[in-house]
Design an enzyme around this catalytic site. Sequence first.
Site, mmCIF file in Angstrom:
data_model
loop_
_atom_site.group_PDB
_atom_site.id
_atom_site.type_symbol
_atom_site.label_atom_id
_atom_site.label_comp_id
_atom_site.label_asym_id
_atom_site.label_seq_id
_atom_site.Cartn_x
_atom_site.Cartn_y
_atom_site.Cartn_z
ATOM 1 N N LEU A 67 25.120 -10.246 6.962
ATOM 2 C CA LEU A 67 26.013 -9.851 5.859
ATOM 3 C C LEU A 67 27.142 -8.945 6.339
ATOM 4 C CD1 LEU A 67 23.568 -9.148 2.881
ATOM 5 C CD2 LEU A 67 25.201 -11.041 3.089
ATOM 6 N N SER A 132 13.885 -0.903 -6.027
ATOM 7 C CA SER A 132 12.536 -0.460 -5.690
ATOM 8 C C SER A 132 12.114 0.688 -6.591
ATOM 9 C CB SER A 132 12.550 0.022 -4.233
ATOM 10 O OG SER A 132 11.405 0.769 -3.951
ATOM 11 N N TYR A 156 16.426 5.249 3.041
ATOM 12 C CA TYR A 156 16.179 3.906 2.500
ATOM 13 C C TYR A 156 16.308 3.928 0.973
ATOM 14 C CZ TYR A 156 13.507 0.087 0.467
ATOM 15 O OH TYR A 156 13.121 -0.955 -0.328
ATOM 16 N N LYS A 160 19.076 2.194 -1.965
ATOM 17 C CA LYS A 160 18.752 1.424 -3.185
ATOM 18 C C LYS A 160 19.436 2.035 -4.399
ATOM 19 C CE LYS A 160 16.261 -1.749 -1.371
ATOM 20 N NZ LYS A 160 16.856 -3.083 -1.285
ATOM 21 N N PHE A 185 7.458 -2.661 -7.575
ATOM 22 C CA PHE A 185 6.435 -1.684 -7.212
ATOM 23 C C PHE A 185 5.889 -2.090 -5.831
ATOM 24 C CE2 PHE A 185 6.385 1.592 -10.446
ATOM 25 C CZ PHE A 185 7.488 1.133 -11.167
ATOM 26 N N ASN A 205 3.395 -0.204 8.636
ATOM 27 C CA ASN A 205 3.541 1.090 7.955
ATOM 28 C C ASN A 205 2.817 1.082 6.617
ATOM 29 O OD1 ASN A 205 5.510 2.254 9.784
ATOM 30 N ND2 ASN A 205 6.927 0.706 8.986
ATOM 31 N N LEU A 207 0.081 -0.018 3.567
ATOM 32 C CA LEU A 207 -1.382 -0.053 3.529
ATOM 33 C C LEU A 207 -1.964 -1.458 3.709
ATOM 34 C CD1 LEU A 207 -4.066 1.410 3.037
ATOM 35 C CD2 LEU A 207 -3.760 0.969 0.584
HETATM 36 P P1 NAD Z 1 11.866 -8.385 4.752
HETATM 37 O O1 NAD Z 1 12.308 -7.484 5.845
HETATM 38 O O2 NAD Z 1 10.693 -9.251 4.990
HETATM 39 O O3 NAD Z 1 13.082 -9.303 4.275
HETATM 40 C C1 NAD Z 1 14.416 -8.875 4.325
HETATM 41 C C2 NAD Z 1 15.210 -9.965 5.035
HETATM 42 O O4 NAD Z 1 16.582 -9.570 5.078
HETATM 43 C C3 NAD Z 1 14.763 -10.172 6.492
HETATM 44 O O5 NAD Z 1 14.484 -11.541 6.696
HETATM 45 C C4 NAD Z 1 15.939 -9.708 7.321
HETATM 46 O O6 NAD Z 1 16.062 -10.452 8.506
HETATM 47 C C5 NAD Z 1 17.098 -9.910 6.365
HETATM 48 N N1 NAD Z 1 18.251 -9.031 6.592
HETATM 49 C C6 NAD Z 1 18.270 -7.688 6.736
HETATM 50 N N2 NAD Z 1 19.527 -7.255 6.922
HETATM 51 C C7 NAD Z 1 20.335 -8.351 6.890
HETATM 52 C C8 NAD Z 1 21.718 -8.548 7.021
HETATM 53 N N3 NAD Z 1 22.561 -7.542 7.276
HETATM 54 N N4 NAD Z 1 22.206 -9.806 6.949
HETATM 55 C C9 NAD Z 1 21.383 -10.847 6.726
HETATM 56 N N5 NAD Z 1 20.050 -10.721 6.594
HETATM 57 C C10 NAD Z 1 19.538 -9.488 6.676
HETATM 58 O O7 NAD Z 1 11.632 -7.465 3.463
HETATM 59 P P2 NAD Z 1 10.967 -7.813 2.063
HETATM 60 O O8 NAD Z 1 9.692 -7.065 1.952
HETATM 61 O O9 NAD Z 1 10.965 -9.267 1.835
HETATM 62 O O10 NAD Z 1 12.004 -7.090 1.087
HETATM 63 C C11 NAD Z 1 13.066 -7.787 0.477
HETATM 64 C C12 NAD Z 1 13.897 -6.802 -0.328
HETATM 65 O O11 NAD Z 1 13.066 -6.150 -1.295
HETATM 66 C C13 NAD Z 1 14.527 -5.686 0.514
HETATM 67 O O12 NAD Z 1 15.813 -5.408 0.009
HETATM 68 C C14 NAD Z 1 13.588 -4.518 0.268
HETATM 69 O O13 NAD Z 1 14.246 -3.279 0.430
HETATM 70 C C15 NAD Z 1 13.182 -4.743 -1.175
HETATM 71 N N6 NAD Z 1 11.889 -4.117 -1.535
HETATM 72 C C16 NAD Z 1 10.786 -4.391 -0.759
HETATM 73 C C17 NAD Z 1 9.584 -3.761 -1.067
HETATM 74 C C18 NAD Z 1 8.353 -4.006 -0.222
HETATM 75 O O14 NAD Z 1 7.432 -3.190 -0.275
HETATM 76 N N7 NAD Z 1 8.261 -5.106 0.544
HETATM 77 C C19 NAD Z 1 9.492 -2.881 -2.169
HETATM 78 C C20 NAD Z 1 10.621 -2.656 -2.927
HETATM 79 C C21 NAD Z 1 11.833 -3.288 -2.602
HETATM 80 N N1 UFG Z 2 -1.615 4.565 2.955
HETATM 81 C C1 UFG Z 2 -2.711 4.916 3.704
HETATM 82 N N2 UFG Z 2 -2.795 4.452 4.975
HETATM 83 C C2 UFG Z 2 -1.854 3.648 5.535
HETATM 84 C C3 UFG Z 2 -0.720 3.304 4.765
HETATM 85 C C4 UFG Z 2 -0.633 3.782 3.470
HETATM 86 O O1 UFG Z 2 -3.583 5.642 3.228
HETATM 87 O O2 UFG Z 2 -1.988 3.268 6.718
HETATM 88 C C5 UFG Z 2 -1.541 5.000 1.544
HETATM 89 C C6 UFG Z 2 -0.296 5.809 1.201
HETATM 90 O O3 UFG Z 2 -0.539 7.180 1.424
HETATM 91 C C7 UFG Z 2 -0.099 5.449 -0.286
HETATM 92 C C8 UFG Z 2 -0.614 4.010 -0.379
HETATM 93 O O4 UFG Z 2 -1.458 3.824 0.756
HETATM 94 O O5 UFG Z 2 -0.927 6.259 -1.088
HETATM 95 C C9 UFG Z 2 0.487 2.965 -0.350
HETATM 96 O O6 UFG Z 2 1.320 3.168 0.796
HETATM 97 P P1 UFG Z 2 2.362 2.076 1.304
HETATM 98 O O7 UFG Z 2 2.970 2.607 2.555
HETATM 99 O O8 UFG Z 2 1.704 0.747 1.361
HETATM 100 O O9 UFG Z 2 3.429 2.004 0.128
HETATM 101 P P2 UFG Z 2 4.338 3.147 -0.536
HETATM 102 O O10 UFG Z 2 3.930 3.249 -1.968
HETATM 103 O O11 UFG Z 2 4.343 4.371 0.262
HETATM 104 O O12 UFG Z 2 5.798 2.521 -0.409
HETATM 105 C C10 UFG Z 2 6.100 1.169 -0.754
HETATM 106 C C11 UFG Z 2 7.243 0.674 0.125
HETATM 107 C C12 UFG Z 2 8.498 1.428 -0.199
HETATM 108 C C13 UFG Z 2 8.789 1.327 -1.667
HETATM 109 C C14 UFG Z 2 7.602 1.811 -2.468
HETATM 110 C C15 UFG Z 2 7.848 1.621 -3.948
HETATM 111 O O13 UFG Z 2 6.947 0.855 1.485
HETATM 112 O O14 UFG Z 2 9.574 0.862 0.488
HETATM 113 O O15 UFG Z 2 6.436 1.082 -2.096
HETATM 114 O O16 UFG Z 2 8.190 0.297 -4.196
HETATM 115 F F1 UFG Z 2 9.854 2.103 -1.944
#
Ligand code: NAD
Ligand code: UFG
Length: 346
Positions: A67, A132, A156, A160, A185, A205, A207
């Site tokens: 992008l 998020s 991060y 958002k 969530f 990273n 859980l």
């Molecule tokens: P992901 O990393 O698996 O998918 C994101 C994709 O975007 C990847 O395939 C990556 O290669 C691509 N990407 C990143 N930067 C780019 C760029 N500059 N140009 C083109 N492609 C690019 O992540 P995901 O878990 O599928 O998350 C998707 C979206 O949802 C993200 O915006 C993330 O922040 C958001 N989100 C994820 C979570 C979660 O816990 N997984 C929670 C809340 C919000």
């Molecule tokens: N946790 C552990 N051990 C681990 C990882 C996590 O005990 O190895 C605990 C955390 O302390 C937390 C829960 O599991 O209580 C969930 O942790 P995650 O890391 O799986 O998720 P978070 O809620 O911290 O964060 C996630 C995404 C963020 C997003 C958020 C809300 O990573 O990007 O959910 O959508 F912003």
Amino acid sequence: MMKGMERKMKILVTGGAGYIGSHTTIELIKAGYDVVVLDNLDNSNEKVLDVICEVTGTRPTFYKVDLLDYDAVDQCFSENKFDAVIHFAGLKAVGESCRIPIRYYHNNITGTLNLVDIMQKHEVYNIVFSSSATVYGMPKTVPITEDFPLATTNPYGSTKLMLENILTDVFKANDKWSVTLLRYFNPIGAHESGKLGEDPKGIPNNLLPYVAQVAVGKLDFVHVFGNDYDTPDGTGVRDYIHVVDLALGHLKALEHKTNQPGVHIFNLGTGNGYSVLDVIRAFEKACGKTLPYKIEARRPGDIAICYADAKKAKEELGWEATRDITEMCEDAWRWQSNNPNGFCEL
Ligand code: NAD
Ligand code: UFG
């Protein structure tokens, strides 16, 4: 949904090779949309497109494009007449965003600015954006409704929240825009086929992928980050949502909000909270093994409890999550046990 339409709606899915984007692409194809995936593969694997083809019988058109490359994105829009964009592409690791904030701001903010500028130029005014629950910061109470105060605690999360504000300003300046902000969530689980799931690079990273790698024998034990929170068993509580339910939420958003000018904000969660120990127990059931864990110090920045009030999405989009924690863990286990090394195996 597609009844009466002269042609299939054409959707650009940025980040469509990633975890949530790939599951959404599958559901879009199944529902009859014409899908184009744009991804730079920074955090994903091109093999995902083969799996999407295997599961749906259709291979989406793929642009390996960043992008940040304005001309290449512009070219993609010149070659396709899109009806809407679902914008997943972004960097998402909280800890990493604190170490390399400039990369996070540049990738997530500049990438999105390029995208919306190009969309406007090509008169594509429908965007569904991956936000998020992190934008709620440290919520004072639960469940969390969409009108809770917003605050962030890491770069991060700030990307958002800034992007929510930027997209809102884009609508304010031009009321042709339909901006849908979906606040996810905690997405977990995998496609029921066992062929597609979360494939984090390095040590997970989050859980659920960590627990799954303990179950498959790649990691020794689960580190439970704190058991002294003010929650029923002292461990952190989150609203885990099956990635396929989440994917279907995007289809509902397209169905109800395409060509409906405005800024539409929805929580996508189940409305239920599960503790870290609840998740470990549910996963033990799914994989049929006892999973070792150790209680450790709290992880800096974590909140005790976070779950959604999911009523607005139900009322306005007719969407609600239907898959429970058992199904989330069973599907995650099927994916992890079939592919212990993720897409590198394929
Ligand atoms: P992901 O990393 O698996 O998918 C994101 C994709 O975007 C990847 O395939 C990556 O290669 C691509 N990407 C990143 N930067 C780019 C760029 N500059 N140009 C083109 N492609 C690019 O992540 P995901 O878990 O599928 O998350 C998707 C979206 O949802 C993200 O915006 C993330 O922040 C958001 N989100 C994820 C979570 C979660 O816990 N997984 C929670 C809340 C919000
Ligand atoms: N946790 C552990 N051990 C681990 C990882 C996590 O005990 O190895 C605990 C955390 O302390 C937390 C829960 O599991 O209580 C969930 O942790 P995650 O890391 O799986 O998720 P978070 O809620 O911290 O964060 C996630 C995404 C963020 C997003 C958020 C809300 O990573 O990007 O959910 O959508 F912003």
